[in-house]
Design a protein around this motif. Structure first.
Motif, PDB file in Angstrom:
ATOM      1  N   LYS A   1       1.035  -3.612  -3.342  1.00 36.33           N
ATOM      2  CA  LYS A   1      -0.474  -3.613  -4.151  1.00 36.33           C
ATOM      3  C   LYS A   1      -1.150  -2.451  -4.147  1.00 36.33           C
ATOM      4  CE  LYS A   1      -0.054  -8.363  -2.748  1.00 36.33           C
ATOM      5  NZ  LYS A   1      -1.143  -9.790  -2.278  1.00 36.33           N
ATOM      6  N   ALA A   2      -1.806  -2.412  -5.279  1.00 37.79           N
ATOM      7  CA  ALA A   2      -2.803  -1.194  -5.648  1.00 37.79           C
ATOM      8  C   ALA A   2      -3.915  -1.708  -6.171  1.00 37.79           C
ATOM      9  CB  ALA A   2      -2.256  -0.072  -6.516  1.00 37.79           C
TER      10      ALA A   2
ATOM     11  N   PHE B   1      -7.554  -0.964  -8.150  1.00 36.07           N
ATOM     12  CA  PHE B   1      -8.094   0.071  -9.086  1.00 36.07           C
ATOM     13  C   PHE B   1      -9.705  -0.358  -9.306  1.00 36.07           C
ATOM     14  CE2 PHE B   1      -4.111   2.037 -10.831  1.00 36.07           C
ATOM     15  CZ  PHE B   1      -3.266   0.952 -10.337  1.00 36.07           C
TER      16      PHE B   1
ATOM     17  N   VAL C   1      -2.132   3.710 -13.820  1.00 32.14           N
ATOM     18  CA  VAL C   1      -1.209   2.612 -13.477  1.00 32.14           C
ATOM     19  C   VAL C   1       0.162   3.210 -13.448  1.00 32.14           C
ATOM     20  CG1 VAL C   1      -0.388   0.643 -14.935  1.00 32.14           C
ATOM     21  CG2 VAL C   1      -2.687   0.744 -14.434  1.00 32.14           C
TER      22      VAL C   1
ATOM     23  N   ALA D   1       1.021   4.418 -10.077  1.00 36.40           N
ATOM     24  CA  ALA D   1       1.163   3.461  -9.317  1.00 36.40           C
ATOM     25  C   ALA D   1       2.515   2.580  -9.260  1.00 36.40           C
ATOM     26  CB  ALA D   1      -0.012   2.476  -9.287  1.00 36.40           C
ATOM     27  N   ARG D   2       3.066   2.628 -10.465  1.00 33.24           N
ATOM     28  CA  ARG D   2       4.133   1.901 -10.725  1.00 33.24           C
ATOM     29  C   ARG D   2       5.302   2.695 -10.355  1.00 33.24           C
ATOM     30  NH1 ARG D   2       5.187  -0.649 -16.099  1.00 33.24           N
ATOM     31  NH2 ARG D   2       6.521  -1.885 -14.848  1.00 33.24           N
TER      32      ARG D   2
ATOM     33  N   ILE E   1       4.609   0.214  -6.909  1.00 36.40           N
ATOM     34  CA  ILE E   1       3.670  -0.753  -6.730  1.00 36.40           C
ATOM     35  C   ILE E   1       3.990  -1.914  -7.537  1.00 36.40           C
ATOM     36  CG2 ILE E   1       1.271  -1.197  -7.113  1.00 36.40           C
ATOM     37  CD1 ILE E   1       1.543   0.310  -4.737  1.00 36.40           C
TER      38      ILE E   1
ATOM     39  N   GLU F   1       2.132  -5.184  -7.626  1.00 41.18           N
ATOM     40  CA  GLU F   1       0.911  -5.923  -7.989  1.00 41.18           C
ATOM     41  C   GLU F   1      -0.418  -4.846  -8.290  1.00 41.18           C
ATOM     42  OE1 GLU F   1       0.165  -9.194  -5.631  1.00 41.18           O
ATOM     43  OE2 GLU F   1       2.313 -10.040  -5.628  1.00 41.18           O
ATOM     44  N   LEU F   2      -0.723  -4.976  -9.312  1.00 39.25           N
ATOM     45  CA  LEU F   2      -1.967  -4.138  -9.801  1.00 39.25           C
ATOM     46  C   LEU F   2      -3.253  -4.990  -9.915  1.00 39.25           C
ATOM     47  CD1 LEU F   2       0.244  -2.975 -12.919  1.00 39.25           C
ATOM     48  CD2 LEU F   2      -0.250  -1.390 -11.011  1.00 39.25           C
TER      49      LEU F   2
ATOM     50  N   SER G   1       1.935  -9.433 -13.135  1.00 33.79           N
ATOM     51  CA  SER G   1       1.752  -8.238 -12.396  1.00 33.79           C
ATOM     52  C   SER G   1       0.226  -7.884 -12.221  1.00 33.79           C
ATOM     53  CB  SER G   1       2.802  -6.899 -12.582  1.00 33.79           C
ATOM     54  OG  SER G   1       2.580  -6.420 -13.698  1.00 33.79           O
ATOM     55  N   LEU G   2      -0.604  -8.226 -13.178  1.00 30.13           N
ATOM     56  CA  LEU G   2      -1.910  -7.435 -13.250  1.00 30.13           C
ATOM     57  C   LEU G   2      -2.837  -8.684 -12.624  1.00 30.13           C
ATOM     58  CD1 LEU G   2      -3.967  -5.403 -14.127  1.00 30.13           C
ATOM     59  CD2 LEU G   2      -3.824  -6.399 -16.512  1.00 30.13           C
TER      60      LEU G   2
END
Ligand code: G1P
Length: 308
Positions: free
Chosen positions: A11-12, A14, A47, A50-51, A55, A57-58, A104-105
């Protein structure tokens, strides 16, 4: 080196609730994270980084007037159909680059601007009980391998908590969270203390944190105290400092160049760096820089500047 099975970073977070006052009037109705760096909004750069690092889950911590950020990552069927009818598969690919896998967001809000630590705390329920990354979209790193991917590699060896760092001139320590190093092999720094925005005379080193973190969920327990730190804000650095005693804490000197896109000059430098790295725009930019150097820009182009 043997690798221990640390819980993966899936997870990240932002933090994107900031007002972007340094870019007014551009950011009067548009979030600063939508400012384009080489044709892509800053948030998309973060993003994608991160992907690339795995990652899944954002988590956006947003605020008022920030809806455009969510919409940017929505599928855009009307535009897709129009581009398809025109046979513009090149543009369809560009558009698709901003699509995210369904589900995922995640969004949460920071109702009051109480500081970075408070913004991260607002994401606690979505993060739950697992390690997570934090990316500040203002900080953009130009690197062959994404900064967060480099951090995930280091985390796989070290576990615990990890921040990305760079060395800054001593007079700049007051702009950053600064590391007190226990040991330093040139790449990995073992951290024994952290100070937010220290006075240059008192800074424990010049090793400074950029907007990339991998943290253990216990940081939320410390953030929950809502202690005020530098600038009267709830600081992430202060909560991280409290993790050091009980958990491993390291800093990584990543490979790449960090641009501070939260400042107008840093943002322009980043655009230039990205423009020079792109074979389509590099020749024209080099030619322009060359003519600037030689003072041979035609008068007609001076005019726009003179009228401002
Ligand atoms: C934040 C953090 C600071 C970090 C910096 C990196 O500060 O509080 O520790 O060094 O980001 O960009 P800000 O720039 O939001 O004042």
């Amino acid at each position: 080196m043997s690798t221990k099975p640390f819980k993966p970073v899936r997870k990240a977070v932002f933090p994107v609730a900031g007002l972007g006052t340094r870019f007014l009037p551009a950011t009067k109705v548009m979030p600063k994270e939508m400012l384009p760096l080489a044709g892509k909004p800053l948030i998309q750069h973060a993003v994608e980084e991160a992907r690339e690092a795995g990652i899944e889950e954002l988590i956006f911590v947003t605020g008022r007037y920030k809806e455009m950020l969510e919409e940017h990552f929505d599928h855009q069927p009307e535009l897709m159909t129009t581009l398809e009818a025109r046979g513009r598969t090149d543009l369809m690919d560009r558009l698709k680059s901003a699509d995210l896998p369904e589900g995922s967001l995640f969004l949460t809000r920071q109702p009051k601007p109480l500081g970075l630590g408070h913004a991260i705390w607002c994401a606690r329920k979505l993060v739950g009980d697992e390690p997570f990354a934090v990316l500040l979209p203002d900080d953009v790193v130009q690197a062959r391998r994404g900064c967060l991917s480099q951090m995930v590699d280091a985390y796989t060896e070290l576990g615990g908590n990890l921040v990305a760092v760079m060395d800054v001139p001593r007079e700049d320590t007051r702009k950053y969270g600064v590391v007190d190093p226990a040991s330093d092999d040139g790449r990995i720094v073992r951290v024994r203390g952290l100070v937010e925005k220290p006075d240059p005379a008192k800074a424990p080193s010049t090793i400074s944190i950029i907007g990339r973190y991998i943290l253990q969920p216990e940081v939320f327990d410390h953030l929950a105290a809502f202690d005020r730190g530098a600038g009267g804000e709830i600081q992430l650095t202060d909560a991280m400092a409290k993790l050091i005693a009980g958990q491993g804490f390291h800093a990584l000197r990543y490979e790449g160049t960090r641009y501070d896109c939260g400042s107008p000059a840093g943002f322009l430098q980043a655009n230039l760096a990205w423009g020079l790295a792109d074979p389509e725009t590099a020749p024209a930019l080099r030619d322009f820089m060359d003519r600037l150097d030689r003072g041979t820009i035609p008068r007609s182009q001076d005019k726009a500047g003179a009228q401002r």
